[in-house]
Design an enzyme around this catalytic site. Structure first.
Site, mmCIF file in Angstrom:
data_model
loop_
_atom_site.group_PDB
_atom_site.id
_atom_site.type_symbol
_atom_site.label_atom_id
_atom_site.label_comp_id
_atom_site.label_asym_id
_atom_site.label_seq_id
_atom_site.Cartn_x
_atom_site.Cartn_y
_atom_site.Cartn_z
ATOM 1 N N SER A 148 0.658 -1.053 -0.017
ATOM 2 C CA SER A 148 -0.078 -0.125 -0.089
ATOM 3 C C SER A 148 0.867 1.457 -0.073
ATOM 4 C CB SER A 148 -1.047 -0.019 1.250
ATOM 5 O OG SER A 148 -1.462 1.243 1.228
ATOM 6 N N LEU A 149 0.577 2.254 -0.898
ATOM 7 C CA LEU A 149 1.176 3.663 -0.741
ATOM 8 C C LEU A 149 0.450 4.554 0.059
ATOM 9 C CD1 LEU A 149 1.840 3.357 -4.788
ATOM 10 C CD2 LEU A 149 3.683 3.332 -2.854
ATOM 11 N N SER A 150 -0.722 4.351 0.588
ATOM 12 C CA SER A 150 -1.439 5.069 1.409
ATOM 13 C C SER A 150 -0.812 5.858 2.671
ATOM 14 C CB SER A 150 -2.767 4.672 2.010
ATOM 15 O OG SER A 150 -3.453 4.393 0.908
ATOM 16 N N THR A 184 -10.091 -0.866 2.049
ATOM 17 C CA THR A 184 -9.700 -1.444 0.681
ATOM 18 C C THR A 184 -10.107 -2.917 0.481
ATOM 19 O OG1 THR A 184 -8.109 -1.423 -1.004
ATOM 20 C CG2 THR A 184 -7.291 -1.859 1.009
ATOM 21 N N LYS A 196 -14.554 -3.130 1.144
ATOM 22 C CA LYS A 196 -15.284 -2.139 1.035
ATOM 23 C C LYS A 196 -16.816 -2.270 1.015
ATOM 24 C CE LYS A 196 -11.859 0.034 -1.996
ATOM 25 N NZ LYS A 196 -11.637 0.906 -3.320
ATOM 26 N N ASN A 219 -15.048 3.566 1.371
ATOM 27 C CA ASN A 219 -13.526 3.643 1.506
ATOM 28 C C ASN A 219 -13.091 4.328 2.443
ATOM 29 O OD1 ASN A 219 -13.942 5.860 -0.030
ATOM 30 N ND2 ASN A 219 -11.750 5.540 -1.031
ATOM 31 N N GLY A 233 -14.500 -4.506 -16.428
ATOM 32 C CA GLY A 233 -14.690 -5.111 -14.899
ATOM 33 C C GLY A 233 -15.721 -4.669 -14.268
ATOM 34 N N ALA A 234 -16.269 -5.380 -13.044
ATOM 35 C CA ALA A 234 -17.504 -5.084 -12.441
ATOM 36 C C ALA A 234 -17.227 -5.258 -11.050
ATOM 37 C CB ALA A 234 -18.533 -6.150 -13.060
ATOM 38 N N TYR A 238 -2.036 2.329 -10.975
ATOM 39 C CA TYR A 238 -0.948 3.372 -10.763
ATOM 40 C C TYR A 238 0.323 2.725 -10.735
ATOM 41 C CZ TYR A 238 -2.746 1.987 -6.143
ATOM 42 O OH TYR A 238 -2.871 1.120 -5.094
HETATM 43 P P1 NAP Z 1 -12.274 -5.978 -7.264
HETATM 44 O O1 NAP Z 1 -13.362 -5.607 -6.427
HETATM 45 O O2 NAP Z 1 -11.697 -7.217 -6.878
HETATM 46 O O3 NAP Z 1 -12.770 -5.984 -8.772
HETATM 47 C C1 NAP Z 1 -11.991 -6.465 -9.942
HETATM 48 C C2 NAP Z 1 -12.953 -6.722 -11.204
HETATM 49 O O4 NAP Z 1 -11.996 -7.146 -12.364
HETATM 50 C C3 NAP Z 1 -13.917 -7.884 -10.959
HETATM 51 O O5 NAP Z 1 -14.768 -7.465 -11.730
HETATM 52 C C4 NAP Z 1 -13.111 -8.892 -11.421
HETATM 53 O O6 NAP Z 1 -13.795 -10.120 -11.819
HETATM 54 C C5 NAP Z 1 -12.468 -8.237 -12.651
HETATM 55 N N1 NAP Z 1 -11.211 -8.898 -13.230
HETATM 56 C C6 NAP Z 1 -10.058 -9.342 -12.435
HETATM 57 N N2 NAP Z 1 -9.153 -10.160 -13.182
HETATM 58 C C7 NAP Z 1 -9.951 -10.311 -14.595
HETATM 59 C C8 NAP Z 1 -9.412 -10.734 -15.895
HETATM 60 N N3 NAP Z 1 -8.197 -11.338 -15.975
HETATM 61 N N4 NAP Z 1 -10.252 -10.521 -16.828
HETATM 62 C C9 NAP Z 1 -11.466 -10.084 -16.877
HETATM 63 N N5 NAP Z 1 -11.851 -9.323 -15.563
HETATM 64 C C10 NAP Z 1 -11.210 -9.514 -14.624
HETATM 65 O O7 NAP Z 1 -11.221 -4.740 -7.138
HETATM 66 P P2 NAP Z 1 -11.426 -3.140 -7.233
HETATM 67 O O8 NAP Z 1 -11.471 -2.661 -5.781
HETATM 68 O O9 NAP Z 1 -12.582 -2.925 -8.341
HETATM 69 O O10 NAP Z 1 -10.001 -2.781 -7.789
HETATM 70 C C11 NAP Z 1 -9.635 -3.006 -9.049
HETATM 71 C C12 NAP Z 1 -8.443 -2.346 -9.558
HETATM 72 O O11 NAP Z 1 -8.469 -0.833 -9.450
HETATM 73 C C13 NAP Z 1 -7.224 -2.591 -8.786
HETATM 74 O O12 NAP Z 1 -6.115 -2.556 -9.708
HETATM 75 C C14 NAP Z 1 -7.102 -1.582 -7.857
HETATM 76 O O13 NAP Z 1 -5.796 -1.194 -7.416
HETATM 77 C C15 NAP Z 1 -7.509 -0.196 -8.815
HETATM 78 N N6 NAP Z 1 -8.107 0.819 -8.074
HETATM 79 C C16 NAP Z 1 -7.553 2.156 -8.217
HETATM 80 C C17 NAP Z 1 -7.793 3.181 -7.414
HETATM 81 C C18 NAP Z 1 -7.256 4.400 -7.610
HETATM 82 O O14 NAP Z 1 -7.250 5.208 -6.861
HETATM 83 N N7 NAP Z 1 -6.289 4.652 -8.735
HETATM 84 C C19 NAP Z 1 -8.870 3.137 -6.656
HETATM 85 C C20 NAP Z 1 -9.688 1.793 -6.571
HETATM 86 C C21 NAP Z 1 -9.447 0.860 -7.307
HETATM 87 P P3 NAP Z 1 -13.997 -11.528 -10.939
HETATM 88 O O15 NAP Z 1 -14.626 -11.254 -9.796
HETATM 89 O O16 NAP Z 1 -14.516 -12.359 -11.974
HETATM 90 O O17 NAP Z 1 -12.464 -11.905 -10.737
#
Ligand code: NAP
Length: 290
Positions: free
Chosen positions: A18-20, A66, A70, A91, A133-134, A228
């Protein structure tokens, strides 16, 4: 030893990269506040309940949440803000009077950073948005785009997850289309904006991309990757190669942290100092991986 004024932290699992803490240390230093930002790598429901008790007792003043908590943290809170309720995920936790509150600053971070990257006219003008993604972050992105008047398509490998988003957002006249996460379906999309909310391409799996190999991006689209680390994913590199306007997740990360810091301390977070500290930490982490 002087007593820390703000006791903040992050709950999730795992948390080792984590970078927080780096971002919030930059905030404490610039604002000349005393404080600490702890990592709480916790797993089970009992641990969630216990950390909420510590907040109610005033031992912890604010928490970020996180993966994977969440969504399930919500049941331990007294109240959640309208946006966190719509998104279905919190969050940022804080105390308001005697209430343990949950809010979502991911959507605020994404909204402000989308404007920083592509301009207010583009964001408020609406268009066709494609979310890859969802999961939890997809819900925050969906909320921003739908509230800004966009039509939405969600590409999900688990249809039930995307259908749940459509169901949860069904109280408004939003347009949400769901497609399979496949080359054939992505090929048919004529999107104005594509947002990657999957972790595909994140450190250390940097050789992967959520976008199918050899598939051209729709002409005129813009591309945003929530990842990021690294700052330029394979997904963004390919889009740039095709001459597309791109944006990585650094700005969103900083802005969601800045909103949380403001909620907890009342101080405006120093985004320049946060950016500098973040890039230094990313450089250090790259060196460690080599
Ligand atoms: P999450 O709740 O685990 O959701 C990830 C989504 O991606 C799920 O729908 C998952 O599907 C799908 N997925 C994973 N691997 C896949 C693949 N190979 N092919 C197709 N779909 C795939 O995670 P999250 O909290 O949403 O975070 C997702 C990303 O966003 C992370 O990289 C996180 O670091 C980034 N993020 C960045 C910020 C920011 O401030 N920049 C903030 C929040 C999140 P399944 O459920 O089927 O695995």
């Amino acid at each position: 030893m002087s007593k820390a004024k703000y006791n903040l932290g992050l709950i999730g699992y795992p948390l080792s990269h984590s970078l927080s803490p780096t971002l919030h240390k930059a905030c404490f230093d610039s604002c000349q506040l005393e404080g600490q930002y702890h990592l709480y790598p916790i797993k089970g429901e009992a641990a969630l309940e216990s950390i909420c008790t510590q907040m109610r007792e005033g031992l912890i003043h604010g928490l970020n949440v996180t993966i994977p908590h969440k969504i399930n943290i919500i049941r331990y809170l007294d109240e959640i803000t309208t946006s966190a309720n719509m998104i279905g995920a919190a969050n940022t936790l804080y105390m308001k009077d005697d209430h343990l509150m949950g809010h979502n600053t991911d959507f605020e971070g994404f909204y402000q950073d989308l404007i920083s990257g592509f301009g207010y006219e583009f964001v408020s003008g609406g268009g066709n948005g494609l979310i890859l993604g969802a999961g939890g972050a997809a819900r925050a992105v969906a909320y921003v785009l739908l509230e800004s008047g966009w039509n939405l398509t969600i590409a999900a490998r688990r249809f039930t997850q995307a259908k749940q988003i459509r169901k949860d957002f069904s109280n408004k006249q939003y347009k949400i289309n769901i497609i399979e996460f496949s080359r054939d379906e992505l090929l048919k999309q004529s999107s104005d904006l594509i947002v990657n909310t999957t972790p595909v391409g994140m450190h250390p799996e940097v050789d992967y991309s959520p976008w199918p190999l050899g598939l051209k991006f729709p002409s005129g689209t813009k591309v945003y990757d929530l990842i990021y680390n690294p700052t330029e994913t394979k997904f963004l590199r390919k889009a740039k190669f095709e001459g597309i306007d791109t944006r990585n997740g650094v700005g969103m990360l900083i802005k969601q942290a800045a909103y949380a810091f403001h909620i907890w301390t009342g101080h405006l977070a120093p985004q320049k100092a946060m950016t500098k500290a973040l890039y230094q930490a990313l450089l250090d982490s790259e060196r460690n991986y080599k």
